[in-house]
Motif scaffolding. Sequence first.
Motif, short mmCIF file in Angstrom:
data_model
loop_
_atom_site.label_atom_id
_atom_site.label_comp_id
_atom_site.label_asym_id
_atom_site.label_seq_id
_atom_site.Cartn_x
_atom_site.Cartn_y
_atom_site.Cartn_z
N ARG A 130 3.52 9.95 -5.57
CA ARG A 130 4.20 10.20 -7.02
C ARG A 130 3.77 10.97 -7.39
N ARG A 131 2.62 11.91 -6.50
CA ARG A 131 2.66 13.73 -6.85
C ARG A 131 2.92 14.74 -4.99
N GLY A 132 3.86 14.43 -4.62
CA GLY A 132 3.62 14.82 -3.01
C GLY A 132 2.44 15.43 -2.13
N THR A 133 3.34 15.93 -1.31
CA THR A 133 2.05 16.25 -0.53
C THR A 133 2.58 17.46 0.89
N VAL A 134 2.05 18.37 0.77
CA VAL A 134 1.98 19.18 2.19
C VAL A 134 1.83 18.50 3.29
N GLY A 135 2.61 18.98 4.13
CA GLY A 135 3.18 19.39 5.41
C GLY A 135 3.12 17.75 6.11
N GLN A 136 4.14 17.00 5.13
CA GLN A 136 4.33 15.13 5.32
C GLN A 136 5.17 14.54 4.45
N ILE A 137 6.35 15.64 4.03
CA ILE A 137 7.25 15.33 3.52
C ILE A 137 7.79 13.54 3.87
N VAL B 146 0.75 -1.25 -0.18
CA VAL B 146 0.29 -0.22 -0.14
C VAL B 146 0.99 1.50 0.35
N SER B 147 1.04 1.56 -1.51
CA SER B 147 1.91 3.05 -1.10
C SER B 147 0.45 4.42 -1.20
N SER B 148 0.67 5.82 -1.99
CA SER B 148 -0.22 6.61 -1.96
C SER B 148 0.46 7.06 -2.69
N ASP B 149 -1.42 7.84 -3.33
CA ASP B 149 -0.57 9.21 -4.64
C ASP B 149 -0.22 10.28 -3.96
N ALA B 150 0.57 9.75 -2.41
CA ALA B 150 1.11 11.40 -1.80
C ALA B 150 2.46 10.31 -2.69
N LYS C 233 6.71 6.97 0.75
CA LYS C 233 5.49 6.12 0.23
C LYS C 233 6.12 5.70 -1.28
N SER C 234 7.15 7.33 -1.40
CA SER C 234 7.89 7.17 -3.05
C SER C 234 8.70 5.52 -3.15
N GLY C 235 9.33 5.60 -2.19
CA GLY C 235 10.13 4.20 -1.75
C GLY C 235 9.55 3.06 -1.78
N GLY D 26 -6.06 8.56 -2.61
CA GLY D 26 -5.92 9.13 -2.40
C GLY D 26 -6.56 9.46 -1.37
N MET D 27 -7.88 10.65 -0.33
CA MET D 27 -8.06 11.07 0.58
C MET D 27 -9.21 9.97 1.12
N VAL D 28 -8.95 9.21 1.91
CA VAL D 28 -9.55 7.33 2.25
C VAL D 28 -9.84 8.31 3.60
N GLU D 29 -11.70 8.39 3.74
CA GLU D 29 -12.18 8.95 4.70
C GLU D 29 -11.47 7.45 5.98
N THR D 30 -10.31 7.93 6.92
CA THR D 30 -9.82 7.56 8.09
C THR D 30 -9.56 8.69 9.06
N ALA D 31 -9.01 8.33 10.11
CA ALA D 31 -8.29 9.16 11.15
C ALA D 31 -6.97 10.06 10.88
#
Length: 257
Positions: free
Chosen positions: A153-160, A147-151, A166-168, A193-198
């Motif tokens: 593949r495209r980067g994310t703000v506040g979670q480098i 389980v990776s993440s679109d984060a 996830k790129s790894g 992507g953005m899944v409704e979880t905690a």
Amino acid sequence: MQDKTSLAGRVIMITGAGQGIGRALAECAAGKGARVALVDINQQLLSETVELIGEERARAYVGDISDDVFVGNTVNNIVDDFGDLHGLINNAGIVRAAMVHKMTLAQWQQVIDVNLTGAFICLQAVGKYLIHKANSGDPNPGSIVNVSSDAGRRGTVGQINYGAAKSGVLGLTMSAAREWGVYNINVNSVCFGMVETAMTETVRQEKFREKYLQQIPLGRFSTPDDVAPATCMLLSDMANYITGQHLSISGGFHIGA
């Protein structure tokens, strides 16, 4: 006609199975006929997942996936308890959010330890067992889904830290797929992507909600039940000629090659 998405007769190890996506993955795999070996660091939440599925189909293994001794022992225990192991969903993960210039080394390392090193440890441990099966004459030893993440593949703000981990994971997937194809072991990844979880509660608040929804062509956040079926499909005969691939299950949050 045979249902090629069935997981009947298979034993699947699922990490991070105590809640959210991991729990949905466990219920989905069990619903498709698998027996599930569920791993999480939170004993109470993991027990709740086992209770939902039923002890005849699910067992709990409590511990930290960044501990290689625990993971190695767990794989051995799963084989002893169920008689075999056919697949892994490498799902466990954490977040420790901070902007790049404010992130502490501890915040960085905690996420790398679980989301990347932990994923490698589980991949390696299960892979060793599947290779043993292949060398013992099993023509279809099993499959792994990371389980990776679109984060990643495209980067994310506040979670480098999260984005880097996830790129790894994508790299883990491609390298293992190339090495283990000779054993007929399929290794793929899924990118949510953005899944409704905690874990996504902060970015789904009113302050950020519309900004993210505008980036999703299907116009809504996903639920754990949205992402579980396609993930489980990659462990089934439906995907027996798919390896080294990254499947985005994100409503179009990432669209690209």
